[in-house]
Motif scaffolding. Structure first.
Motif, PDB file in Angstrom:
ATOM      1  N   SER A 183       0.230  -1.008   0.251  1.00  0.00           N
ATOM      2  CA  SER A 183       0.144  -0.011   0.157  1.00  0.00           C
ATOM      3  C   SER A 183       1.213   1.516  -0.208  1.00  0.00           C
ATOM      4  CB  SER A 183      -0.806  -0.170   1.113  1.00  0.00           C
ATOM      5  OG  SER A 183      -1.860  -1.004   0.704  1.00  0.00           O
ATOM      6  N   VAL A 228      -7.850  -0.328   0.164  1.00  0.00           N
ATOM      7  CA  VAL A 228      -8.843  -1.576   0.534  1.00  0.00           C
ATOM      8  C   VAL A 228     -10.083  -0.604   1.474  1.00  0.00           C
ATOM      9  CG1 VAL A 228      -8.223  -3.414   2.598  1.00  0.00           C
ATOM     10  CG2 VAL A 228      -6.302  -1.880   1.471  1.00  0.00           C
ATOM     11  N   ASP A 283      -5.581  -1.405  -4.857  1.00  0.00           N
ATOM     12  CA  ASP A 283      -5.237  -1.528  -3.532  1.00  0.00           C
ATOM     13  C   ASP A 283      -6.131  -3.060  -3.215  1.00  0.00           C
ATOM     14  OD1 ASP A 283      -3.853  -2.146  -1.858  1.00  0.00           O
ATOM     15  OD2 ASP A 283      -3.430  -0.691  -0.995  1.00  0.00           O
ATOM     16  N   GLU A 284      -5.938  -4.038  -2.962  1.00  0.00           N
ATOM     17  CA  GLU A 284      -6.563  -4.910  -3.219  1.00  0.00           C
ATOM     18  C   GLU A 284      -8.073  -5.257  -2.854  1.00  0.00           C
ATOM     19  OE1 GLU A 284      -6.066  -6.176   1.570  1.00  0.00           O
ATOM     20  OE2 GLU A 284      -4.453  -5.729   1.266  1.00  0.00           O
TER      21      GLU A 284
HETATM   22 MG   LIG Z   1      -2.081  -2.622   2.076  1.00  0.00          MG
END
Ligand SMILES: [Mg+2]
Ligand SMILES: Nc1ncnc2c1ncn2[C@@H]1O[C@H](COP(=O)(O)OP(=O)(O)OP(=O)(O)O)[C@@H](O)[C@H]1O
Lengths: 299, 265
Positions: free
Chosen positions: A95, A135, A212-213
């Motif tokens: 991240s 996220v 990010d995810e």
């Molecule tokens: Mg992360």
């Protein structure tokens, strides 16, 4: 670099302006073909080990207890049009890297270019090209889904009507119930919020998407929708995607290349196939286990 | 779309977003408004025993302080609010000039402050028979505009505190606001304050605003006689706004170096 030089030298020995021009064009195009270029990126954080008691931290120089290297002299090149995966253990700096590319953090060392633009010096231009899904779905909780989206549309200069059309189209594809669009975000499930976050990133038509995810917390069906959507966007929009994930199957399925990152460093980078071949593993999970997961003592 | 047009649209986006938030947090808005009105009324009633003049004196203090503290509060809380919501990173990476972002917040604060103050004024007018025959309204308006500048500037400077320290920054902002209330002579002449505190009153722009506003509304003084005070307010405002923007810019760089833009810590 050396390859380009020899090219140029050959061009010069044939003194035709035309050829030189061609070589320059080629070089220019080559530069443009890199969506992301990270050169020796390092990012430190300072952790306050105050054990819960709020000691220090207000003044810049106070509470500088320990220095943590979140990203460590990292080099990375992502090609235009690529879906590039980053996997790694929790806290390995994924991240942080995404934030560095998206102008939310300043690197302590090194340089990052997005389509040849420096993310520090030319941040305004870079911001027009990128969008990010984090996220945690970042929304105004009490505002409705649509109010959040129209705020995004205003910031990114997408006409409201157009925004509504595109957002509905994307959300419908994810099987998002239409009535929910006027509901406050806090009434939506986590997966639904994540879908809205993805729609919000996509409707600004960024050339570089930082995810990010993006599929964490989605049910298997929605997850597959999102994955297919990412693949489709790449086909139709000339977008480049940088994606972090903890789902090895996902990385294997949709990424052209995958970097495995551990403690802020890239420990392996190749196509999923080659990575598996390298460790003679069955799946990307084997590669992950083999290359990360070192115990503390070995440090 | 031309760059200016897109910045203007984005600026409008911030104003629209904030009014949407007001709508969605309507319950709290009503709470604040009721509290505000009751506060102004109680203070007004304290004056009733001391004569008509005094009521106006106190009510003007309450309303002006109300307006200025809304300006200060809305601007200074813009960062900590977004951190609380979790949208701070989203807003900070948007392709919008920081000037546009903060400009939008200030425009919102002014419109919102005016609405709240007008409602307060109506409520107060219901309860007290305010005699405003002497009042010089054009002068009052000019004073309001000029002093808004310095409060926006102060707000911008205070807004950086939550950027530097997520938790303590917001706390510091509240303390600063409380101290301003104490030293600026909102409900009393600053001459009643202990001597050692009075130098602070002299550097608070609110002190000058209140003095000038009372002169205009209670005594109907012409603008000409308040030139000095107005000039001070104008100069302070014109200095504080660019300074606030500069300081904000520096704080943003610091926050990005230290990873303080994140939602928590
Ligand atoms: Mg992360
Ligand atoms: N803003 C910050 N301030 C201080 N430390 C930070 C900050 N952001 C990240 N870190 C630290 O840097 C390291 C890397 O964090 P990062 O969030 O990049 O990891 P990650 O690979 O994304 O992990 P995860 O898989 O859990 O999301 C961690 O040790 C984390 O505690």
């Amino acid at each position: 670099m050396t390859g380009e030089k020899t090219n140029l030298a050959v061009g010069a020995s044939e003194p035709t302006a035309f050829l030189l021009l061609g070589v320059f064009k080629l070089r220019e195009k080559k530069g443009m073909d890199l969506a992301i270029k990270c050169k020796g990126i390092t990012k430190f954080f300072y952790e306050t080990n105050s054990g819960g008691k709020s000691k220090g931290g207000f003044l810049p120089w106070s509470g500088r207890n320990s220095k943590l290297t979140a990203v460590d002299s990292l080099n990375l090149e992502v090609n235009r049009g690529e879906i590039f995966g980053i996997v790694g253990p929790n806290g390995s700096g994924k991240s942080t890297l995404v934030r560095l590319i998206s102008t939310l953090l300043l690197p302590d060392r090194g340089q990052i270019e997005v389509f040849g633009l420096d993310v520090v010096k030319q941040k305004s231009q870079v911001r027009k090209l990128i969008n990010r899904v984090s996220v945690d779905a970042a929304f105004f909780k009490k505002l409705s889904c649509w109010e959040n989206l129209s705020y995004a549309a205003r910031l990114y200069g997408v006409p409201i009507k157009e925004a509504k059309r595109r957002a509905t189209e994307i959300l419908q594809r994810f099987g998002f119930q239409e009535g929910k669009i006027t509901q406050p975000m806090e009434n939506l499930s986590r997966g639904m919020q994540q879908m809205v976050a993805i729609a919000r990133a996509f409707f600004t038509s960024p050339v570089l998407l930082l995810l990010d995810e993006p599929t964490t917390g989605l049910d298997p069906k929605s997850k597959r929708e999102v994955q297919e959507f990412i693949l489709r966007v790449r086909e139709s929009h000339d977008s480049t995607v940088l994606l972090t994930t903890h789902d090895m199957d996902e990385a294997e399925k949709i990424c052209d290349r995958v970097a495995i990152i551990d403690r802020g460093r890239i420990v392996a980078l190749d196509t999923p196939k080659n990575l598996k071949f390298m460790v003679k593993g069955e799946s990307l999970e084997d590669v992950f286990m083999e290359l990360t997961g070192k115990s503390w003592e070995e440090d | 779309m031309s760059p200016l047009a897109s910045e203007l649209k984005a600026c409008y986006g911030f104003v629209e977003r904030n009014f949407n938030l007001v709508r969605r947090y309507l319950g709290w808005e009503i709470v604040f408004l009721v509290y505000n009105i009751v506060n102004a009324l109680t203070i007004g009633f304290i004056g009733v025993t001391q004569g008509k003049e005094k009521v106006l004196y106190l009510v003007v203090g309450a309303m002006l302080w109300g307006f200025l503290s809304i300006l200060f509060h809305e601007v200074s809380e813009s960062v900590s609010w977004e951190r609380w919501e979790g949208t701070i990173e989203y807003t900070f990476m948007a392709p919008v000039h920081r000037f546009t972002h903060l400009g939008g917040m200030c425009i919102y604060a002014i419109i919102y402050g005016i609405i709240r103050t007008v409602v307060l004024l109506l409520a107060v007018a219901l309860f007290f028979n305010l005699s405003l025959q002497n009042a010089n309204f054009p002068a009052a308006l000019i004073i309001l505009v000029v002093s808004s500048l310095s409060f926006i500037g102060l707000g911008l400077m205070a807004a950086i505190l939550p950027l530097m320290s997520p938790e303590k920054g917001s706390q510091a902002t509240h303390i600063f606001q409380a101290v301003l209330l104490l030293i600026s002579g909102v409900y009393y002449e600053i001459s009643v304050l202990p001597k050692w505190i009075r130098p602070l009153s002299a550097i608070s722009p609110a002190t000058y605003t209140l003095r000038a506003m009372r002169a205009a509304l209670l005594e109907g003084k012409p603008l000409g006689q308040m030139k000095g005070t107005l000039l001070v307010l104008l100069v302070v405002g014109l200095m504080l706004i660019p300074l606030g923007l500069l300081v904000f810019h520096l704080a943003e760089i610091y926050a990005k170096r230290r990873g303080k833009l994140k939602r928590s810590g």
